[in-house]
Design a protein around this motif. Structure first.
Motif, PDB file in Angstrom:
ATOM      1  N   ARG A 189     106.786  67.349  87.703  1.00  0.00           N
ATOM      2  CA  ARG A 189     105.525  68.428  87.717  1.00  0.00           C
ATOM      3  C   ARG A 189     104.296  67.708  88.027  1.00  0.00           C
ATOM      4  O   ARG A 189     103.568  67.657  88.734  1.00  0.00           O
ATOM      5  CB  ARG A 189     105.677  69.274  86.650  1.00  0.00           C
ATOM      6  CG  ARG A 189     106.355  70.322  86.759  1.00  0.00           C
ATOM      7  CD  ARG A 189     106.770  71.105  85.503  1.00  0.00           C
ATOM      8  NE  ARG A 189     105.379  71.471  84.761  1.00  0.00           N
ATOM      9  CZ  ARG A 189     104.925  72.614  84.734  1.00  0.00           C
ATOM     10  NH1 ARG A 189     105.684  73.669  84.912  1.00  0.00           N
ATOM     11  NH2 ARG A 189     103.626  73.041  84.320  1.00  0.00           N
ATOM     12  N   THR A 190     104.104  66.789  87.106  1.00  0.00           N
ATOM     13  CA  THR A 190     102.890  65.788  86.850  1.00  0.00           C
ATOM     14  C   THR A 190     103.469  64.441  86.698  1.00  0.00           C
ATOM     15  O   THR A 190     104.424  64.210  85.934  1.00  0.00           O
ATOM     16  CB  THR A 190     102.071  66.194  86.004  1.00  0.00           C
ATOM     17  OG1 THR A 190     102.249  66.364  84.747  1.00  0.00           O
ATOM     18  CG2 THR A 190     101.548  67.587  86.123  1.00  0.00           C
ATOM     19  N   GLU A 206     106.086  64.637  83.644  1.00  0.00           N
ATOM     20  CA  GLU A 206     106.236  65.808  83.121  1.00  0.00           C
ATOM     21  C   GLU A 206     107.336  66.316  84.042  1.00  0.00           C
ATOM     22  O   GLU A 206     106.985  66.306  85.171  1.00  0.00           O
ATOM     23  CB  GLU A 206     105.032  67.001  83.009  1.00  0.00           C
ATOM     24  CG  GLU A 206     105.764  68.060  82.328  1.00  0.00           C
ATOM     25  CD  GLU A 206     104.492  69.198  82.559  1.00  0.00           C
ATOM     26  OE1 GLU A 206     104.874  70.275  82.152  1.00  0.00           O
ATOM     27  OE2 GLU A 206     103.365  68.926  83.104  1.00  0.00           O
ATOM     28  N   VAL A 207     108.516  66.640  83.404  1.00  0.00           N
ATOM     29  CA  VAL A 207     109.696  67.072  84.305  1.00  0.00           C
ATOM     30  C   VAL A 207     110.151  68.450  83.988  1.00  0.00           C
ATOM     31  O   VAL A 207     110.117  68.706  82.644  1.00  0.00           O
ATOM     32  CB  VAL A 207     111.154  65.989  84.215  1.00  0.00           C
ATOM     33  CG1 VAL A 207     112.042  66.714  84.873  1.00  0.00           C
ATOM     34  CG2 VAL A 207     110.504  64.890  84.902  1.00  0.00           C
ATOM     35  N   ALA A 267     111.396  60.060  94.730  1.00  0.00           N
ATOM     36  CA  ALA A 267     110.192  60.015  93.971  1.00  0.00           C
ATOM     37  C   ALA A 267     109.456  61.332  93.040  1.00  0.00           C
ATOM     38  O   ALA A 267     108.750  61.222  92.266  1.00  0.00           O
ATOM     39  CB  ALA A 267     109.075  59.712  94.915  1.00  0.00           C
ATOM     40  N   THR A 268     110.372  62.442  93.493  1.00  0.00           N
ATOM     41  CA  THR A 268     109.940  63.706  92.695  1.00  0.00           C
ATOM     42  C   THR A 268     111.193  64.244  92.060  1.00  0.00           C
ATOM     43  O   THR A 268     110.892  65.524  91.445  1.00  0.00           O
ATOM     44  CB  THR A 268     109.383  64.758  93.780  1.00  0.00           C
ATOM     45  OG1 THR A 268     110.417  65.123  94.820  1.00  0.00           O
ATOM     46  CG2 THR A 268     108.216  64.274  94.603  1.00  0.00           C
ATOM     47  N   GLU A 269     112.200  63.789  92.002  1.00  0.00           N
ATOM     48  CA  GLU A 269     113.349  64.387  91.331  1.00  0.00           C
ATOM     49  C   GLU A 269     114.026  63.423  90.270  1.00  0.00           C
ATOM     50  O   GLU A 269     113.809  62.131  90.498  1.00  0.00           O
ATOM     51  CB  GLU A 269     114.492  64.688  92.319  1.00  0.00           C
ATOM     52  CG  GLU A 269     114.086  65.687  93.444  1.00  0.00           C
ATOM     53  CD  GLU A 269     115.240  65.410  94.388  1.00  0.00           C
ATOM     54  OE1 GLU A 269     116.128  66.373  94.338  1.00  0.00           O
ATOM     55  OE2 GLU A 269     115.400  64.432  95.039  1.00  0.00           O
ATOM     56  N   VAL A 270     114.574  64.042  89.242  1.00  0.00           N
ATOM     57  CA  VAL A 270     115.328  63.410  88.248  1.00  0.00           C
ATOM     58  C   VAL A 270     116.641  63.913  87.800  1.00  0.00           C
ATOM     59  O   VAL A 270     116.622  65.452  87.795  1.00  0.00           O
ATOM     60  CB  VAL A 270     114.565  62.962  87.028  1.00  0.00           C
ATOM     61  CG1 VAL A 270     114.048  64.608  86.299  1.00  0.00           C
ATOM     62  CG2 VAL A 270     115.234  62.123  85.697  1.00  0.00           C
ATOM     63  N   VAL A 271     117.699  63.291  87.758  1.00  0.00           N
ATOM     64  CA  VAL A 271     119.032  63.849  87.352  1.00  0.00           C
ATOM     65  C   VAL A 271     119.453  62.866  85.927  1.00  0.00           C
ATOM     66  O   VAL A 271     119.266  61.752  85.945  1.00  0.00           O
ATOM     67  CB  VAL A 271     120.050  63.385  88.391  1.00  0.00           C
ATOM     68  CG1 VAL A 271     121.290  63.930  87.738  1.00  0.00           C
ATOM     69  CG2 VAL A 271     119.708  64.289  89.605  1.00  0.00           C
ATOM     70  N   ILE A 292     114.687  73.172  80.948  1.00  0.00           N
ATOM     71  CA  ILE A 292     114.317  72.149  80.191  1.00  0.00           C
ATOM     72  C   ILE A 292     112.900  71.489  80.981  1.00  0.00           C
ATOM     73  O   ILE A 292     112.868  71.690  81.824  1.00  0.00           O
ATOM     74  CB  ILE A 292     115.219  70.750  80.184  1.00  0.00           C
ATOM     75  CG1 ILE A 292     114.638  69.667  79.316  1.00  0.00           C
ATOM     76  CG2 ILE A 292     115.452  70.521  81.679  1.00  0.00           C
ATOM     77  CD1 ILE A 292     115.696  68.826  78.824  1.00  0.00           C
ATOM     78  N   ASN A 293     111.979  71.242  79.792  1.00  0.00           N
ATOM     79  CA  ASN A 293     110.799  70.458  80.301  1.00  0.00           C
ATOM     80  C   ASN A 293     110.851  69.279  79.419  1.00  0.00           C
ATOM     81  O   ASN A 293     111.258  69.264  78.141  1.00  0.00           O
ATOM     82  CB  ASN A 293     109.558  71.371  79.796  1.00  0.00           C
ATOM     83  CG  ASN A 293     109.141  72.268  80.675  1.00  0.00           C
ATOM     84  OD1 ASN A 293     108.698  72.163  81.986  1.00  0.00           O
ATOM     85  ND2 ASN A 293     109.823  73.758  80.643  1.00  0.00           N
ATOM     86  N   TYR A 294     110.500  68.068  80.070  1.00  0.00           N
ATOM     87  CA  TYR A 294     110.355  66.772  78.933  1.00  0.00           C
ATOM     88  C   TYR A 294     108.957  66.245  79.643  1.00  0.00           C
ATOM     89  O   TYR A 294     108.492  66.298  80.583  1.00  0.00           O
ATOM     90  CB  TYR A 294     111.499  66.099  78.929  1.00  0.00           C
ATOM     91  CG  TYR A 294     111.854  65.256  80.099  1.00  0.00           C
ATOM     92  CD1 TYR A 294     110.947  63.878  80.149  1.00  0.00           C
ATOM     93  CD2 TYR A 294     112.872  65.442  81.059  1.00  0.00           C
ATOM     94  CE1 TYR A 294     111.439  62.968  81.157  1.00  0.00           C
ATOM     95  CE2 TYR A 294     113.323  64.544  82.192  1.00  0.00           C
ATOM     96  CZ  TYR A 294     112.442  63.268  81.979  1.00  0.00           C
ATOM     97  OH  TYR A 294     112.755  62.155  83.029  1.00  0.00           O
ATOM     98  N   TRP A 295     108.415  65.474  78.425  1.00  0.00           N
ATOM     99  CA  TRP A 295     107.113  64.712  78.861  1.00  0.00           C
ATOM    100  C   TRP A 295     107.518  63.294  78.203  1.00  0.00           C
ATOM    101  O   TRP A 295     108.073  63.179  77.054  1.00  0.00           O
ATOM    102  CB  TRP A 295     106.229  65.184  77.851  1.00  0.00           C
ATOM    103  CG  TRP A 295     105.941  66.932  78.066  1.00  0.00           C
ATOM    104  CD1 TRP A 295     104.992  67.167  79.142  1.00  0.00           C
ATOM    105  CD2 TRP A 295     106.792  67.969  77.729  1.00  0.00           C
ATOM    106  NE1 TRP A 295     104.936  68.589  79.075  1.00  0.00           N
ATOM    107  CE2 TRP A 295     106.031  69.007  78.345  1.00  0.00           C
ATOM    108  CE3 TRP A 295     107.586  68.123  76.610  1.00  0.00           C
ATOM    109  CZ2 TRP A 295     106.241  70.367  77.957  1.00  0.00           C
ATOM    110  CZ3 TRP A 295     108.158  69.363  76.366  1.00  0.00           C
ATOM    111  CH2 TRP A 295     107.413  70.566  77.182  1.00  0.00           C
ATOM    112  N   GLY A 296     107.449  62.346  79.256  1.00  0.00           N
ATOM    113  CA  GLY A 296     108.196  60.983  79.126  1.00  0.00           C
ATOM    114  C   GLY A 296     106.847  59.953  79.189  1.00  0.00           C
ATOM    115  O   GLY A 296     106.006  59.974  80.248  1.00  0.00           O
TER     116      GLY A 296
END
Length: 149
Positions: free
Chosen positions: A17-18, A36-37, A128-132, A53-57
């Motif tokens: 997201r950001t 932020e995902v 660049a915009t996705e995570v698994v 899920i939201n996560y902030w890393g």
């Protein structure tokens, strides 16, 4: 018997997201990052399957490699949440960025009150915009107390 840990596995794919990165100007190739995902959990455990899920890393990286830590929160359709912390390593090899580490449940609401436990995660950024992320571990709920003892 109520403190028996329950094994759990899951996977989520999410969208970034950001995202922000600051390069340190006095140190070559060092960056501090914040991401932020948000995504959706898939799990054989119905308590987690379908949760958002939201996560902030944060990352502290040299040449794309270094430490990652942060916070996450799962939310169900009915509003029940669980959350926790994670820490691990980010590794960059060519175009491939991957991560691996541990997570801890630190709280929850509704059905997830008294939740504890944790486990391991392993994931990567397919673009660049996705995570698994694949994860597994175990959880317990604090024994419910009723009335005076």
């Amino acid at each position: 018997e109520s403190n028996m840990a329950t094994k759990i596995t899951g996977v989520f794919s999410g969208k970034i997201r950001t995202q922000a990165a600051s390069m340190l100007f006095h140190e070559d190739n060092r960056a501090l990052t914040l991401v932020e995902v948000e995504g959706t959990q898939k799990s054989p455990d119905p308590l987690w399957n379908g949760a958002k899920i939201n996560y902030w890393g944060t990352g502290d990286l040299i040449n794309g490699n270094g430490l990652q830590r942060g916070y996450w929160c799962n939310e169900r359709a009915n509003g029940d949440r669980d959350w926790g912390t994670f820490e691990g390593k980010i590794t960059t090899s060519g175009q491939q960025v991957s991560m691996e580490g541990t997570f801890k449940f630190t709280g929850g609401t509704g059905k997830f009150k008294g939740l504890s436990g944790g486990g391991k995660y392993k994931g990567h950024f397919p673009s660049a915009t996705e995570v698994v992320n694949n994860w597994d571990g175990e959880y317990t709920f604090a024994a419910k107390t009723s009335g005076a003892s």
